[in-house]
Design a protein around this motif. Structure first.
Motif, mmCIF file in Angstrom:
data_model
loop_
_atom_site.group_PDB
_atom_site.id
_atom_site.type_symbol
_atom_site.label_atom_id
_atom_site.label_comp_id
_atom_site.label_asym_id
_atom_site.label_seq_id
_atom_site.Cartn_x
_atom_site.Cartn_y
_atom_site.Cartn_z
ATOM 1 N N ALA A 1 1.286 -1.117 0.297
ATOM 2 C CA ALA A 1 -0.073 0.270 0.048
ATOM 3 C C ALA A 1 0.545 1.215 0.468
ATOM 4 O O ALA A 1 2.173 1.549 0.363
ATOM 5 C CB ALA A 1 -0.635 -0.242 0.690
ATOM 6 N N GLY A 2 0.212 2.357 -0.674
ATOM 7 C CA GLY A 2 1.259 3.579 -0.421
ATOM 8 C C GLY A 2 2.216 3.534 -1.849
ATOM 9 O O GLY A 2 3.277 4.514 -1.493
ATOM 10 N N ALA A 3 2.258 3.154 -2.437
ATOM 11 C CA ALA A 3 3.545 2.525 -3.177
ATOM 12 C C ALA A 3 3.642 3.330 -4.337
ATOM 13 O O ALA A 3 2.474 3.864 -4.481
ATOM 14 C CB ALA A 3 3.420 1.227 -4.140
ATOM 15 N N VAL A 4 4.671 4.049 -4.680
ATOM 16 C CA VAL A 4 4.790 5.617 -5.916
ATOM 17 C C VAL A 4 4.550 4.789 -6.841
ATOM 18 O O VAL A 4 5.157 3.344 -7.520
ATOM 19 C CB VAL A 4 6.313 6.132 -5.275
ATOM 20 C CG1 VAL A 4 6.919 6.616 -6.473
ATOM 21 C CG2 VAL A 4 6.163 6.453 -3.885
ATOM 22 N N HIS A 5 3.987 5.222 -7.692
ATOM 23 C CA HIS A 5 3.603 4.811 -9.442
ATOM 24 C C HIS A 5 4.993 5.586 -10.259
ATOM 25 O O HIS A 5 5.208 7.025 -9.966
ATOM 26 C CB HIS A 5 2.912 5.993 -10.111
ATOM 27 C CG HIS A 5 2.560 5.449 -11.633
ATOM 28 N ND1 HIS A 5 2.572 4.475 -12.438
ATOM 29 C CD2 HIS A 5 3.037 6.169 -12.622
ATOM 30 C CE1 HIS A 5 2.529 4.548 -13.299
ATOM 31 N NE2 HIS A 5 3.040 5.669 -13.457
ATOM 32 N N VAL A 6 6.003 4.812 -10.638
ATOM 33 C CA VAL A 6 6.984 4.938 -11.784
ATOM 34 C C VAL A 6 6.541 4.796 -12.863
ATOM 35 O O VAL A 6 6.121 4.026 -13.271
ATOM 36 C CB VAL A 6 8.154 3.614 -11.212
ATOM 37 C CG1 VAL A 6 9.552 4.256 -12.300
ATOM 38 C CG2 VAL A 6 8.591 3.910 -10.184
ATOM 39 N N PRO A 7 6.901 5.768 -13.079
ATOM 40 C CA PRO A 7 6.417 6.898 -14.565
ATOM 41 C C PRO A 7 6.741 6.188 -15.715
ATOM 42 O O PRO A 7 8.182 5.735 -15.559
ATOM 43 C CB PRO A 7 6.532 8.418 -14.782
ATOM 44 C CG PRO A 7 7.465 8.598 -13.631
ATOM 45 C CD PRO A 7 7.621 7.323 -12.615
ATOM 46 N N ALA A 8 6.247 5.638 -16.869
ATOM 47 C CA ALA A 8 6.984 4.488 -18.060
ATOM 48 C C ALA A 8 7.848 5.711 -18.211
ATOM 49 O O ALA A 8 6.776 6.864 -18.690
ATOM 50 C CB ALA A 8 5.849 3.505 -18.673
ATOM 51 N N PRO A 9 8.549 5.656 -19.486
ATOM 52 C CA PRO A 9 9.230 6.139 -20.813
ATOM 53 C C PRO A 9 8.451 7.497 -21.204
ATOM 54 O O PRO A 9 7.102 6.039 -21.579
ATOM 55 C CB PRO A 9 9.636 5.533 -21.419
ATOM 56 C CG PRO A 9 10.177 4.220 -21.278
ATOM 57 C CD PRO A 9 9.357 3.316 -20.048
ATOM 58 N N GLY A 10 7.980 8.352 -21.606
ATOM 59 C CA GLY A 10 7.061 8.963 -22.423
ATOM 60 C C GLY A 10 5.785 9.552 -21.227
ATOM 61 O O GLY A 10 5.394 10.552 -21.647
ATOM 62 N N GLU A 11 5.679 9.518 -20.114
ATOM 63 C CA GLU A 11 5.237 9.653 -18.763
ATOM 64 C C GLU A 11 5.740 10.773 -17.901
ATOM 65 O O GLU A 11 7.365 10.664 -18.014
ATOM 66 C CB GLU A 11 4.205 9.128 -17.939
ATOM 67 C CG GLU A 11 3.644 7.907 -18.388
ATOM 68 C CD GLU A 11 3.342 6.795 -18.198
ATOM 69 O OE1 GLU A 11 2.467 5.676 -18.391
ATOM 70 O OE2 GLU A 11 3.580 6.417 -16.670
ATOM 71 N N GLY A 12 4.995 11.734 -17.590
ATOM 72 C CA GLY A 12 5.683 12.503 -16.944
ATOM 73 C C GLY A 12 6.356 13.466 -17.238
ATOM 74 O O GLY A 12 7.563 13.783 -17.636
#
Length: 172
Positions: free
Chosen positions: A19-30
């Motif tokens: 729970a509370g995991a940080v979303h790691v963006p894929a290449p091209g995101e954020g």
């Protein structure tokens, strides 16, 4: 003050944050996309290209750095190891290992410099030229993939921009 984290053990024994995991963006995101720093985006693109190139050349037994060395020796026969290191952005130690392996495999040959006998000059052998030709065919396919959504004007602009960055920042 302690912070409690929900942790679950996977079947392999590794811990994973449930729970509370940080979303790691894929290449091209954020920040890995158009919002990212240019330097980071260049490095990310380079990493993706290098990995794809490594996979493309793996069955030939050639790495990306070896391909770079073969390419530069083909373009500029008679380079010293130090010159190759500068042109390929590799350390002299890495180039020394690559040159030793390429020489062992019969892809390149050393000749002494005509004036400075201690300087070793490297050139491709016919075997090395054939190997490079095979590698280059595969790498050109990757290059086509990189440029597939670009018209010739955009590709020229990008090439000029990238070369300009290297020339301009070389002065720093």
């Amino acid at each position: 003050m302690s912070r409690k984290t929900n942790v679950a053990k996977s079947q392999t024994g590794r811990k994973a944050v449930a729970a509370g995991a940080v979303h790691v963006p894929a290449p091209g995101e954020g920040k890995r996309g158009e919002q990212g720093y240019l330097g980071y985006l260049l490095r990310q693109a380079h990493a993706a290209v290098r990995l794809t190139m490594e996979r493309t050349l793996a069955d030939l037994g050639v790495t990306s750095p070896q391909f770079a060395v073969l390419t530069m020796l083909n373009a500029y026969p008679g380079l010293s190891g130090a010159d190759v290191a500068r042109l390929t952005f590799l350390t002299p130690q890495t180039v020394s290992v690559i040159i030793r392996n390429l020489e062992r495999d019969g892809a390149i040959v050393m000749t002494p410099h005509p004036i400075h006998g201690r300087i070793q000059q490297w050139t491709l052998t016919p075997r090395g030229a054939t190997l490079l030709k095979t590698c280059r065919q595969r790498v050109l396919e990757l290059e086509k993939r990189l440029a597939r959504n670009l018209d010739s004007k955009a590709e020229t602009t990008i090439r000029r921009w990238l070369a300009g960055i290297a020339a301009e920042l070389q002065e720093d």
